[in-house]
Design a protein around this motif. Structure first.
Motif: not given
Lengths: 165, 283
Positions: A54-59, B105-107
């Motif tokens: 999502v916008d280059g960030v892994p989720v 961590r990003e979420q």
């Protein structure tokens, strides 16, 4: 429960999708958009098989509700890696992403179930760190579980793709 | 997952008003990494979910006159990268970097982590040792809750159903204070700690300890402070004898359970071992 209309940008295309609010991004990608490259794994955020960007960030798409995404968010799935019509000059062939080529050449996929998640985690890494060390690769795909390869071929494929870019 | 109504307020006041309407059947969602799992497993069945993501001010991380304020919607990744967090205590930034995987961590967010009150989590341990205070708001009230009063029991906090955790405040550390976080991870990098320890100490010019905080994770139903161990260090030089004594007191303060990460007896012993390692690092 009624479906609600969602605006989603996936692999560079805008979609208006009717989906129930309690369906995850993974379910919406697979069932409403027929993008079945992204896999159901543990459903608990532990295996990484459902990784999308999502916008280059892994989720983890299994733990994300589409409503949580920003209206302008750009979702990239494994289907968005290869570029149609960008093969050899004058041909309509699809050009694989360097990671896809490297995974194939290095035998980094066996049963292949973890591969889409591995590819997306690796893409997120290489997009921000084009020359990662083995240790940085291990951290980036930590929690992307593969039960076939023992990971060495996956590390080697990611290193090969980094060199190819 | 069972169906629910999903609401997305634009402001904190709007969120607090929605929460006040029906606090008992409403769940607040930040990153969603914990509550989506609980909903999928049918362990919680909210009629309404309030998504907080539009309330951008709650993401802020910044220095204040008294120390540092961390917005509840800051993600673990943002906190791990924050120069302000690193400047306050590098151990705090590395604590956030040690949580699970890059995807989590990003979420996952600070507020979600604390409100979830999982005793095996990393951030509560270091935040406890840094004397963190949760800032809670409801439609009608605002209050500050020291973190050791926030954690009541396994997955249970002292937040009222109509309250929202909006920030964590950290007081400035004593001059020369040293902090560390040790996560005992015998299996894989992305696992929960078997036990974890945060230690913060300061000493005077003679080497005598003037400030000591020891907090433990995975060691009981809540993240806990080892207060007897902290007291044992005060006014003493942090030599081997003092560290051994504090480590034994920290182990005695634990109340772990048997699970796949080890027996209660093993975890208690490891709490002592890792407390000693943490203290040697900061002594």
């Amino acid at each position: 429960m009624t479906k609600e209309l969602l605006q989603l940008r996936v692999n560079g295309e805008s979609h208006t999708v009717a989906a129930e609010p309690h369906h995850t991004l993974l379910e919406v990608l697979r069932e409403e958009l027929q993008l079945t490259g992204t896999k159901h794994g543990c459903e608990l955020g532990e295996c990484g098989a459902c990784t999308v960007l999502v916008d280059g960030v892994p989720v983890l798409s299994c733990l994300t509700l589409p409503a949580q995404l920003d209206d302008r968010a750009e979702v990239t799935t494994v289907e968005g890696l290869a570029r149609a019509g960008e093969g050899a000059p004058g041909s309509d062939a699809t050009m694989l992403h360097p990671l896809q080529t490297a995974f194939a050449e290095e035998g980094a996929a066996q049963c292949g179930y973890c591969t889409p998640g591995m590819l997306m985690a690796a893409k997120a890494l290489l997009d921000t760190n084009p020359r990662p060390s083995r240790d940085e690769i291990a951290h980036a795909i930590s929690g992307n579980l593969c039960r076939c390869t023992g990971y060495t071929a996956i590390y080697e494929a990611i290193e090969k793709a980094a060199q190819a870019r | 997952m069972r169906p629910f109504d999903y609401l997305e307020p634009e402001t904190l006041d709007e969120a607090l008003a929605l929460l006040a309407d029906d606090p008992d059947d409403t769940l607040v969602m930040a990153g969603g990494t914990a509550i989506v799992i609980l909903m999928k497993q049918d362990l919680i069945r909210p009629a309404r979910v309030i998504g907080l993501r539009r309330i951008a001010p709650l993401r802020a991380i910044g220095a204040t006159d008294e120390g540092l304020r961390l917005g509840a919607l800051a993600t673990h990744g943002a906190l791990a990268r924050s120069p302000e967090v690193r400047g306050h205590a590098a151990a705090l930034a590395s604590t956030f970097a040690a949580v699970a995987t890059v995807r989590i961590r990003e979420q996952a967010t600070l507020g979600g982590n604390l409100a979830h009150a999982d005793p095996a989590q990393d951030p509560p341990v270091t935040l406890l040792a840094l004397d963190g205070v949760a800032v809670a708001r409801s439609k009608t009230r605002a209050r500050r809750i020291p973190l050791d009063a926030l954690f009541v029991d396994l997955f249970e906090t002292s937040l009222e159903p109509d309250e929202l955790l909006v920030a964590v405040e950290l007081p400035r550390l004593p001059v020369g204070a040293r902090a560390t976080y040790k996560k005992f991870l015998p299996a894989t990098l992305d696992d929960y700690a078997t036990v974890s320890v945060a230690a913060v100490v300061a000493t005077d010019a003679t080497g005598a300890c003037t400030h000591a905080r020891i907090a433990l994770g995975g060691a009981g139903p809540v993240p806990l402070r080892a207060r007897a161990a902290e007291r044992s260090l005060l006014r003493r030089r942090l030599d081997d004898a003092a560290i051994r004594e504090a480590a034994a007191l920290a182990a005695a303060a634990t109340d772990p359970i048997d699970d796949l990460r080890g027996s209660a007896e093993y975890k208690r012993a490891m709490a002592g071992v890792w407390t000693a390692r943490a203290l040697r690092e900061v002594a």
